[in-house]
Each structure stands twice: as structure tokens, then as C-alpha cells.
Design an enzyme around this catalytic site. Structure first.
Site, PDB file in Angstrom:
ATOM      1  N   SER A 124     -59.550 -25.169  34.770  1.00 31.70           N
ATOM      2  CA  SER A 124     -58.323 -24.630  35.339  1.00 31.70           C
ATOM      3  C   SER A 124     -57.423 -23.967  34.296  1.00 31.70           C
ATOM      4  O   SER A 124     -57.272 -24.465  33.182  1.00 31.70           O
ATOM      5  CB  SER A 124     -57.554 -25.769  35.991  1.00 31.70           C
ATOM      6  OG  SER A 124     -56.227 -25.373  36.234  1.00 31.70           O
ATOM      7  N   GLU A 126     -54.445 -24.117  34.263  1.00 30.18           N
ATOM      8  CA  GLU A 126     -53.341 -25.030  33.932  1.00 30.18           C
ATOM      9  C   GLU A 126     -53.486 -25.577  32.520  1.00 30.18           C
ATOM     10  O   GLU A 126     -52.508 -25.994  31.902  1.00 30.18           O
ATOM     11  CB  GLU A 126     -53.305 -26.201  34.917  1.00 30.18           C
ATOM     12  CG  GLU A 126     -52.741 -25.879  36.276  1.00 30.18           C
ATOM     13  CD  GLU A 126     -51.238 -25.618  36.278  1.00 30.18           C
ATOM     14  OE1 GLU A 126     -50.500 -26.233  35.492  1.00 30.18           O
ATOM     15  OE2 GLU A 126     -50.816 -24.770  37.080  1.00 30.18           O
ATOM     16  N   TYR A 148     -52.713 -33.471  35.446  1.00 31.19           N
ATOM     17  CA  TYR A 148     -53.812 -32.670  36.005  1.00 31.19           C
ATOM     18  C   TYR A 148     -54.450 -31.819  34.908  1.00 31.19           C
ATOM     19  O   TYR A 148     -55.668 -31.812  34.722  1.00 31.19           O
ATOM     20  CB  TYR A 148     -53.259 -31.760  37.111  1.00 31.19           C
ATOM     21  CG  TYR A 148     -54.257 -30.736  37.611  1.00 31.19           C
ATOM     22  CD1 TYR A 148     -55.145 -31.050  38.627  1.00 31.19           C
ATOM     23  CD2 TYR A 148     -54.313 -29.458  37.050  1.00 31.19           C
ATOM     24  CE1 TYR A 148     -56.069 -30.117  39.079  1.00 31.19           C
ATOM     25  CE2 TYR A 148     -55.229 -28.519  37.493  1.00 31.19           C
ATOM     26  CZ  TYR A 148     -56.106 -28.853  38.504  1.00 31.19           C
ATOM     27  OH  TYR A 148     -57.026 -27.927  38.940  1.00 31.19           O
TER      28      TYR A 148
HETATM   29  P1  GDP Z   1     -50.382 -24.706  40.761  1.00 32.62           P
HETATM   30  O1  GDP Z   1     -50.243 -23.459  39.973  1.00 32.62           O
HETATM   31  O2  GDP Z   1     -51.777 -25.224  40.763  1.00 32.62           O
HETATM   32  O3  GDP Z   1     -49.399 -25.748  40.423  1.00 32.62           O
HETATM   33  O4  GDP Z   1     -50.164 -24.254  42.305  1.00 32.62           O
HETATM   34  P2  GDP Z   1     -48.963 -24.489  43.319  1.00 32.62           P
HETATM   35  O5  GDP Z   1     -49.214 -23.551  44.448  1.00 32.62           O
HETATM   36  O6  GDP Z   1     -48.828 -25.925  43.694  1.00 32.62           O
HETATM   37  O7  GDP Z   1     -47.636 -24.071  42.526  1.00 32.62           O
HETATM   38  C1  GDP Z   1     -47.460 -22.770  42.034  1.00 32.62           C
HETATM   39  C2  GDP Z   1     -46.011 -22.621  41.562  1.00 32.62           C
HETATM   40  O8  GDP Z   1     -45.163 -22.602  42.707  1.00 32.62           O
HETATM   41  C3  GDP Z   1     -45.505 -23.753  40.669  1.00 32.62           C
HETATM   42  O9  GDP Z   1     -44.836 -23.205  39.561  1.00 32.62           O
HETATM   43  C4  GDP Z   1     -44.545 -24.508  41.566  1.00 32.62           C
HETATM   44  O10 GDP Z   1     -43.473 -25.144  40.855  1.00 32.62           O
HETATM   45  C5  GDP Z   1     -44.013 -23.385  42.432  1.00 32.62           C
HETATM   46  N1  GDP Z   1     -43.427 -23.865  43.701  1.00 32.62           N
HETATM   47  C6  GDP Z   1     -42.197 -23.548  44.167  1.00 32.62           C
HETATM   48  N2  GDP Z   1     -41.945 -24.194  45.314  1.00 32.62           N
HETATM   49  C7  GDP Z   1     -43.033 -24.934  45.602  1.00 32.62           C
HETATM   50  C8  GDP Z   1     -43.364 -25.817  46.687  1.00 32.62           C
HETATM   51  O11 GDP Z   1     -42.589 -26.057  47.598  1.00 32.62           O
HETATM   52  N3  GDP Z   1     -44.607 -26.399  46.639  1.00 32.62           N
HETATM   53  C9  GDP Z   1     -45.510 -26.139  45.617  1.00 32.62           C
HETATM   54  N4  GDP Z   1     -46.729 -26.707  45.649  1.00 32.62           N
HETATM   55  N5  GDP Z   1     -45.201 -25.324  44.580  1.00 32.62           N
HETATM   56  C10 GDP Z   1     -43.993 -24.726  44.563  1.00 32.62           C
END
Ligand code: GDP
Length: 319
Positions: A124, A126, A148
Site C-alpha cells: 500500500s 500508505e 495499517y
Molecule cells: P485511505 O487513503 O486508505 O485512508 O482511504 P480513505 O478513503 O479512508 O481516506 C482518504 C482520505 O479521506 C483520508 O485523508 C481521510 O482523512 C479523508 N476523509 C475525510 N473525511 C472522511 C470520512 O468521512 N471517512 C473516511 N474514510 N475518510 C475521510
């Protein structure tokens, strides 16, 4: 004899797209279901006979070994994971047991029972954390910043070490965010497209989100499994970044998704501190030139097409 593939996390987004692709190519597919089979079985009903579901758990060595022995695979794709960065903060132990030690169990089982199998590990982006260089490629320093990402970094290094020390044909795909109508609602893209559909259909009035300024490199999962399959068709194993190379903010995702159904996101999105993370990666952008050059891969679905596809699918499901 059809080629045999073992897919862990088969019912997830990537597992589902890959299964459809491999079955269409004539493979015999063995899948480890994991805890959320969802609609997978219905979707795959048409492939009866060439799809075998196995009960196993990456946290249980005996079951992992049995899955490898039963399937005698030519190719193994490891998608099994606790896949949410957000959740890894509240459940770091489980995340580590599956995403890090689980990969160790799987590699040990492969070494013992299928040493010639070609292996794909879902790594990932990440792992790069808040990288100083952008875009990030295969040589970008790994500096994980969440439970993670730390677990994924362990697995990444382990795959490289087993490749070098034991000669396994094991490759890491360093996957940037990839989305689709099958993405789980834990992720912001699907949370938004599901919210848009609910608001449009009058089932909900506001959508509460966290950091709207966070930027991601979002691609289409269906395109990304093409790259994954190509990695295992190469003579030698290697690591590849898989990304679109384009970045957008969460806010832009909202703009495009809401306007696709004639709404203005500013009238419906509420920023809620509850959805901010203790430590967030603010930008991710991938450089997939190596995958493009060596694998001959390129993504086909662009950003607005992806958003529209996801909104349309949620409108259809809820409407
Ligand atoms: P990630 O890149 O694997 O963490 O995928 P996510 O879709 O969970 O998050 C992508 C980005 O969206 C991160 O920087 C989160 O902080 C931001 N984000 C903003 N609002 C939200 C929310 O309500 N849910 C999630 N999952 N992410 C959010």
C-alpha cells in the site's frame, strides 16, 4: 489443465474484480472468503465448478497451510487484510495480526507447500506516509504513519526478503487508492457516492465528513487488477507502484459526485471533527512509470468517469 489461482480476501473489491478476470481467462480459482462474503456468492453463481471457496484465516497458520495444500496454486494473490487505515487506529492488534504476521504465515505456507507458485502481495502507498517527494515511486523512502501502514511495510519487506533469500517468485504491488462501486463504505469515496445517492433520493439530508483538503491518487479497481495479473506473468518477480498519477482533494471528489446528480456539495456536506484522524496522510500521488514501461499497463478509467460510475451504481442500488 486450467491454471490454478488462490485468492485470499476473494470477496473484497479487488478479489471480486480479479476473480471475474481469471475465470474469464479460463483459470480454476480457489478463494479464501474472509469474514464478509457479502454479495460475492450471488455474483459468482454463474461460475460454479471453477470457483472453490475455502475457509481459512490468515491469523491461523494451520488453516493457511491447508488452503495452500488444497489449492496447489500456480499463482497466489493476497488481498486479505484489515483494509481501513481509520480502523487500524482503533484495532491495531488485529490489523497487525492479519496485515503483517498473516503475510508471514502465508509465505511460510507457500514455501512449504507450493514453492514454485507466483505470489502477489497487496502493498500500500500508505507505507510512504507524508512523503517528502512527490510523486512517490518504487525507490521512495518507506515511512509509515499508522498501524495499517506499519503492518503493510512489514509485509512489503518480508516479501522482498523471501524473494531474495528463498527464490520465491513474489511481487509487491504498491497500490495507490483504487475505488469502484464495490468499495466498502468505510472509505471516503464510497461514503460520498452513497451519501450523494441518499440525499438525491431524499433518504438523507446531510453528509458528515472529515478532512476535505486531503488529497489522494484515486484510480479504478478494475484497471488495477490488470496490473496485478501482469506482475505474475513476468519472468522475474519485482515491486511495482500502481497509480493513476493524478491527485484530487476529497472536496473535489464531493464537487464532481454531487454535481453529477445536479446538487451543490456546499449545501449538504458538513465537516465533522469526529472523522478527522489522529495522524493523517495529507497527500498521496503515485508514479507508475515502471508498471507502464515493464508491464505495458495503463489505466483506462479517469477521475470523473470513476466518480460518475460510483454515483450511478449507488443511485441504482438505492433507487
Ligand atoms: P485511505 O487513503 O486508505 O485512508 O482511504 P480513505 O478513503 O479512508 O481516506 C482518504 C482520505 O479521506 C483520508 O485523508 C481521510 O482523512 C479523508 N476523509 C475525510 N473525511 C472522511 C470520512 O468521512 N471517512 C473516511 N474514510 N475518510 C475521510
Amino acid at each position: 489443465m486450467p491454471k490454478r489461482a488462490l485468492i485470499t480476501g476473494i470477496a473484497g473489491q479487488d478479489g471480486t474484480y480479479l476473480t471475474e478476470m481469471l475465470l474469464a481467462k479460463g483459470y480454476e480459482v480457489f478463494g479464501v472468503l474472509g469474514p464478509c462474503p457479502g454479495a460475492f456468492a450471488d455474483r459468482m453463481g454463474q461460475y460454479e465448478g471453477r470457483l472453490h471457496l475455502i475457509e481459512a484465516d490468515l491469523t491461523d497458520m494451520a488453516s493457511v497451510l491447508a488452503a495452500v495444500e488444497t489449492s496447489a496454486p500456480a499463482e497466489v494473490y493476497n488481498f486479505a487484510a484489515q483494509s481501513s487505515v481509520g480502523q487500524s487506529w482503533s484495532d491495531a492488534l488485529t490489523t497487525t495480526d492479519i496485515n503483517a504476521v498473516g503475510v508471514l504465515r502465508l509465505l511460510e505456507a507457500i514455501r512449504a507447500a507450493a514453492p514454485h507458485a507466483r505470489v502477489f502481495q497487496a502493498s500500500s502507498a500508505e507505507m510512504f506516509g507524508n512523503a517528502e517527494e512527490s510523486p512517490q515511486c518504487e525507490t521512495t523512502p518507506i515511512r509509515p504513519e499508522s498501524p495499517y501502514a506499519i503492518a503493510k511495510a512489514y509485509a512489503f519487506h518480508l516479501v522482498a526478503a523471501y524473494r531474495k533469500s528463498y527464490g520465491l517468485h513474489a511481487s509487491n504491488g504498491v497500490m495507490f487508492n483504487h475505488e469502484s462501486p464495490l468499495r466498502s463504505l468505510d472509505f471516503v469515496t464510497r461514503k460520498i457516492t452513497d451519501g450523494v445517492a441518499r440525499i438525491k433520493l431524499g433518504l438523507m439530508s446531510e453528509l458528515r465528513l472529515g478532512n476535505l483538503d486531503s488529497r489522494r491518487d484515486w484510480g479504478f479497481a478494475g484497471d488495477y487488477v490488470d496490473a496485478i495479473w501482469l506482475m505474475l506473468q513476468q519472468d522475474g518477480p519485482d515491486d511495482y507502484v500502481v497509480a493513476s498519477g493524478e491527485v484530487h482533494t476529497v472536496r473535489e471528489f464531493c464537487e464532481v459526485a454531487f454535481s453529477h446528480v445536479g446538487l451543490d456539495y456546499r449545501e449538504h456536506v458538513v465537516v465533522d471533527p469526529a472523522f478527522f484522524r489522529p495522524l493523517d496522510v495529507n497527500i498521496q500521488q503515485g508514479d507508475a512509470s515502471k508498471a507502464r514501461r515493464v508491464l505495458g499497463w495503463s489505466p483506462k478509467v479517469g477521475f470523473s468517469e470513476l466518480v460518475a460510475m460510483m454515483v450511478d451504481a449507488d443511485m441504482e442500488r438505492l433507487g
